[in-house]
Design a protein around this motif. Structure first.
Motif, PDB file in Angstrom:
ATOM      1  N   ASP A 224      -8.441 -20.841   1.058  1.00 35.76           N
ATOM      2  CA  ASP A 224      -7.753 -19.655   1.570  1.00 35.76           C
ATOM      3  C   ASP A 224      -7.362 -19.826   3.032  1.00 35.76           C
ATOM      4  N   ASP A 225      -6.216 -19.250   3.374  1.00 33.94           N
ATOM      5  CA  ASP A 225      -5.825 -19.125   4.769  1.00 33.94           C
ATOM      6  C   ASP A 225      -5.491 -17.661   5.038  1.00 33.94           C
ATOM      7  N   VAL A 226      -5.037 -17.365   6.247  1.00 32.96           N
ATOM      8  CA  VAL A 226      -4.740 -15.973   6.606  1.00 32.96           C
ATOM      9  C   VAL A 226      -3.687 -15.386   5.678  1.00 32.96           C
ATOM     10  N   GLY A 227      -2.676 -16.175   5.355  1.00 36.95           N
ATOM     11  CA  GLY A 227      -1.618 -15.677   4.478  1.00 36.95           C
ATOM     12  C   GLY A 227      -2.139 -15.276   3.111  1.00 36.95           C
ATOM     13  N   SER A 228      -2.925 -16.139   2.476  1.00 33.43           N
ATOM     14  CA  SER A 228      -3.430 -15.832   1.135  1.00 33.43           C
ATOM     15  C   SER A 228      -4.421 -14.674   1.171  1.00 33.43           C
ATOM     16  N   MET A 229      -5.240 -14.605   2.231  1.00 33.38           N
ATOM     17  CA  MET A 229      -6.223 -13.525   2.302  1.00 33.38           C
ATOM     18  C   MET A 229      -5.562 -12.178   2.577  1.00 33.38           C
ATOM     19  N   PHE A 230      -4.518 -12.157   3.388  1.00 29.04           N
ATOM     20  CA  PHE A 230      -3.785 -10.905   3.599  1.00 29.04           C
ATOM     21  C   PHE A 230      -3.217 -10.404   2.273  1.00 29.04           C
ATOM     22  N   ASP A 231      -2.672 -11.310   1.484  1.00 21.87           N
ATOM     23  CA  ASP A 231      -2.125 -10.916   0.190  1.00 21.87           C
ATOM     24  C   ASP A 231      -3.225 -10.360  -0.718  1.00 21.87           C
ATOM     25  N   LYS A 232      -4.368 -11.055  -0.769  1.00 20.61           N
ATOM     26  CA  LYS A 232      -5.469 -10.605  -1.634  1.00 20.61           C
ATOM     27  C   LYS A 232      -6.028  -9.260  -1.178  1.00 20.61           C
ATOM     28  N   LEU A 233      -6.172  -9.088   0.130  1.00 15.76           N
ATOM     29  CA  LEU A 233      -6.731  -7.840   0.643  1.00 15.76           C
ATOM     30  C   LEU A 233      -5.766  -6.677   0.459  1.00 15.76           C
ATOM     31  N   SER A 234      -4.485  -6.942   0.612  1.00 19.15           N
ATOM     32  CA  SER A 234      -3.484  -5.906   0.359  1.00 19.15           C
ATOM     33  C   SER A 234      -3.508  -5.484  -1.107  1.00 19.15           C
TER      34      SER A 234
ATOM     35  N   ILE B 107       0.841  -1.196   0.000  1.00 19.89           N
ATOM     36  CA  ILE B 107       0.000   0.000   0.000  1.00 19.89           C
ATOM     37  C   ILE B 107       0.877   1.247   0.000  1.00 19.89           C
ATOM     38  N   LEU B 108       1.940   1.227   0.795  1.00 23.70           N
ATOM     39  CA  LEU B 108       2.883   2.346   0.783  1.00 23.70           C
ATOM     40  C   LEU B 108       3.528   2.485  -0.591  1.00 23.70           C
TER      41      LEU B 108
ATOM     42  N   ALA C 134      -9.022  -4.363   7.315  1.00 24.94           N
ATOM     43  CA  ALA C 134      -9.207  -5.605   6.565  1.00 24.94           C
ATOM     44  C   ALA C 134     -10.462  -6.363   6.986  1.00 24.94           C
ATOM     45  N   SER C 135     -11.601  -5.671   6.982  1.00 27.45           N
ATOM     46  CA  SER C 135     -12.889  -6.337   7.177  1.00 27.45           C
ATOM     47  C   SER C 135     -13.983  -5.447   6.613  1.00 27.45           C
ATOM     48  N   LEU C 136     -15.176  -5.988   6.564  1.00 29.90           N
ATOM     49  CA  LEU C 136     -16.340  -5.218   6.129  1.00 29.90           C
ATOM     50  C   LEU C 136     -17.019  -4.647   7.375  1.00 29.90           C
ATOM     51  N   LEU C 137     -16.485  -3.545   7.863  1.00 25.09           N
ATOM     52  CA  LEU C 137     -17.038  -2.925   9.071  1.00 25.09           C
ATOM     53  C   LEU C 137     -18.531  -2.654   8.886  1.00 25.09           C
TER      54      LEU C 137
ATOM     55  N   THR D 253      -3.444   5.201   7.420  1.00 23.61           N
ATOM     56  CA  THR D 253      -2.905   4.115   8.225  1.00 23.61           C
ATOM     57  C   THR D 253      -3.386   2.772   7.693  1.00 23.61           C
ATOM     58  N   ALA D 254      -2.553   1.755   7.888  1.00 26.65           N
ATOM     59  CA  ALA D 254      -2.910   0.382   7.495  1.00 26.65           C
ATOM     60  C   ALA D 254      -2.155  -0.568   8.411  1.00 26.65           C
ATOM     61  N   ALA D 255      -2.841  -1.119   9.390  1.00 29.74           N
ATOM     62  CA  ALA D 255      -2.240  -2.070  10.330  1.00 29.74           C
ATOM     63  C   ALA D 255      -1.007  -1.466  11.003  1.00 29.74           C
ATOM     64  N   PHE D 256      -1.191  -0.271  11.536  1.00 32.19           N
ATOM     65  CA  PHE D 256      -0.086   0.412  12.212  1.00 32.19           C
ATOM     66  C   PHE D 256       0.189  -0.222  13.568  1.00 32.19           C
ATOM     67  N   GLY D 257      -0.862  -0.482  14.340  1.00 27.64           N
ATOM     68  CA  GLY D 257      -0.670  -1.165  15.613  1.00 27.64           C
ATOM     69  C   GLY D 257      -0.709  -0.273  16.834  1.00 27.64           C
ATOM     70  N   GLN D 258      -1.057   1.014  16.661  1.00 23.42           N
ATOM     71  CA  GLN D 258      -1.168   1.917  17.794  1.00 23.42           C
ATOM     72  C   GLN D 258      -2.376   2.833  17.608  1.00 23.42           C
ATOM     73  N   PHE D 259      -2.921   3.308  18.745  1.00 19.83           N
ATOM     74  CA  PHE D 259      -3.951   4.337  18.681  1.00 19.83           C
ATOM     75  C   PHE D 259      -3.288   5.689  18.424  1.00 19.83           C
ATOM     76  N   LEU D 260      -3.973   6.561  17.688  1.00 22.78           N
ATOM     77  CA  LEU D 260      -3.454   7.897  17.416  1.00 22.78           C
ATOM     78  C   LEU D 260      -4.186   8.911  18.293  1.00 22.78           C
ATOM     79  N   PRO D 261      -3.454   9.871  18.863  1.00 23.35           N
ATOM     80  CA  PRO D 261      -4.101  10.884  19.697  1.00 23.35           C
ATOM     81  C   PRO D 261      -5.009  11.792  18.876  1.00 23.35           C
ATOM     82  N   SER D 262      -6.040  12.306  19.522  1.00 23.74           N
ATOM     83  CA  SER D 262      -7.049  13.115  18.823  1.00 23.74           C
ATOM     84  C   SER D 262      -6.445  14.329  18.143  1.00 23.74           C
ATOM     85  N   LYS D 263      -5.481  14.975  18.791  1.00 26.73           N
ATOM     86  CA  LYS D 263      -4.921  16.192  18.194  1.00 26.73           C
ATOM     87  C   LYS D 263      -4.156  15.901  16.908  1.00 26.73           C
ATOM     88  N   LEU D 264      -3.598  14.691  16.783  1.00 25.19           N
ATOM     89  CA  LEU D 264      -2.933  14.317  15.543  1.00 25.19           C
ATOM     90  C   LEU D 264      -3.963  14.016  14.453  1.00 25.19           C
ATOM     91  N   LEU D 265      -5.061  13.373  14.827  1.00 21.91           N
ATOM     92  CA  LEU D 265      -6.108  13.052  13.863  1.00 21.91           C
ATOM     93  C   LEU D 265      -6.708  14.308  13.230  1.00 21.91           C
TER      94      LEU D 265
END
Length: 327
Positions: A159-169, A16-17, A108-111, A84-96
């Motif tokens: 499909d497994d997690v590996g193949s689905m991560f690749d497809k979704l990316s 994605i980057l 990576a889901s249908l929210l 962001t894409a799977a960053f792994g941290q919450f972002l503070p409101s002032k940065l958002l």
């Protein structure tokens, strides 16, 4: 050209980057600190950091962005948007609130289905027929922002997690340029998530990696694929952990056909009901069965069932079973 701060960490995020770099001005990449990897515990940069360095992009790696010196530096960059894409941290409101077009996340889901850190695992584990990506507005609450765009993709039985991560990316890479152009042009209609359909995908617990043989063969196969290639699933054999990496589920009818009408299916789940030099069939719940394909004994590498049965597995016979108790 619009100025983008990109935040992400794993292999899912790196393509994605790459796509953003080819279309926009990526002025910074934020990723998790280098972590020890492998048996030698060598400090290793994240996939996102590797891409950023390749393109000469400034990299920020705060352990916790809300309490870092990097926070003010990022705000001072005056980006048009944070992606962001799977960053792994919450972002503070002032940065958002700092970028002109706010902050958006590639989830990576249908929210509103599968908020949280393991949406792909849960979609396969729970037998979903499709999943997808959601471009969403970032807010302080986890994955609770408005839906900006969604794209669907089927989950195949193989499909497994590996193949689905690749497809979704790949799907995110295909759609993100058009999405951002629509965002900048004001052509996005934000949709509030329907709270009636919210579900969660929390981090997988160690105890959840164990196979429950009372489940149906289909359910067990879903779990094996949902936990492959990480974190993996296991059972116990002769008191030791025994990993199962690949299997094929057989329905009640298929089990009867393979075993014959007189085959015993009242011996209890986890029992070996067919064993030869090449085949290993294990009884599961509801009179279904699982044909094991790839396994990993304790202290050994992954191997085909045929290799295992012709080596370490010669002592087992029909009627033996996987252990019901742990160590």
């Amino acid at each position: 050209m619009k100025r983008i701060i990109f935040m992400g960490t794993p292999a899912f995020s790196a393509p994605i980057l790459e796509t953003l770099v080819s279309q926009f001005d990526v002025i910074a990449a934020v990723t998790q600190p280098d972590r020890p990897v492998g048996r030698k515990r060598l400090l290793t940069p994240s996939p996102v950091k590797k891409v950023a360095l390749k393109h000469g992009i400034d990299v920020y790696q705060p352990e916790k962005i809300t309490q870092s010196t990097e926070l003010e530096q990022l705000m001072a960059l005056k980006a048009d948007v944070i992606v962001t894409a799977a960053f792994g941290q919450f972002l503070p409101s002032k940065l958002l609130k700092t970028p002109t077009f706010g902050a958006v996340n590639v989830h990576a889901s249908l929210l509103p289905e599968y908020r949280g850190g393991a949406p792909v695992h849960y979609a396969i584990w729970q037998g979903k027929k499709e999943t997808g990506i959601t471009f969403m507005r970032m807010v302080k609450e986890m994955d609770a922002g408005n839906i900006l765009k969604q794209y669907r993709i089927p989950i195949l039985p193989t499909d497994d997690v590996g193949s689905m991560f690749d497809k979704l990316s790949q799907l995110a890479c295909l759609k993100i340029t058009g999405f951002l152009e629509d965002l900048f042009a004001g052509n996005i209609t934000e949709i509030k998530q329907d709270e009636r359909y919210i579900s969660y995908s929390p981090t997988i617990k160690k105890e959840e990696e164990r196979i429950d043989w009372t489940g149906s063969a289909q359910e067990i196969d879903q779990k094996i694929r949902a936990f492959r290639p990480f974190p993996g699933t296991y059972t116990f054999l002769d008191g030791q952990r025994f990993k199962i990496w690949e299997a094929s589920p057989l329905s009640v009818e298929q089990t009867r056909l393979v075993l014959g009408n007189d085959a015993k299916t009242d011996v209890g789940p986890g029992t070996f009901v067919k064993l030869s030099s090449t085949e290993w069939l294990v009884l599961c719940g509801r009179n279904t069965s699982l044909e094991l394909k790839q396994v990993q004994p304790a202290g050994k590498g992954k191997m085909s069932v045929a290799d295992y049965l012709n080596g370490h597995g010669k002592k087992w016979q029909t009627g033996d079973r996987f252990d019901e108790t742990n160590e």
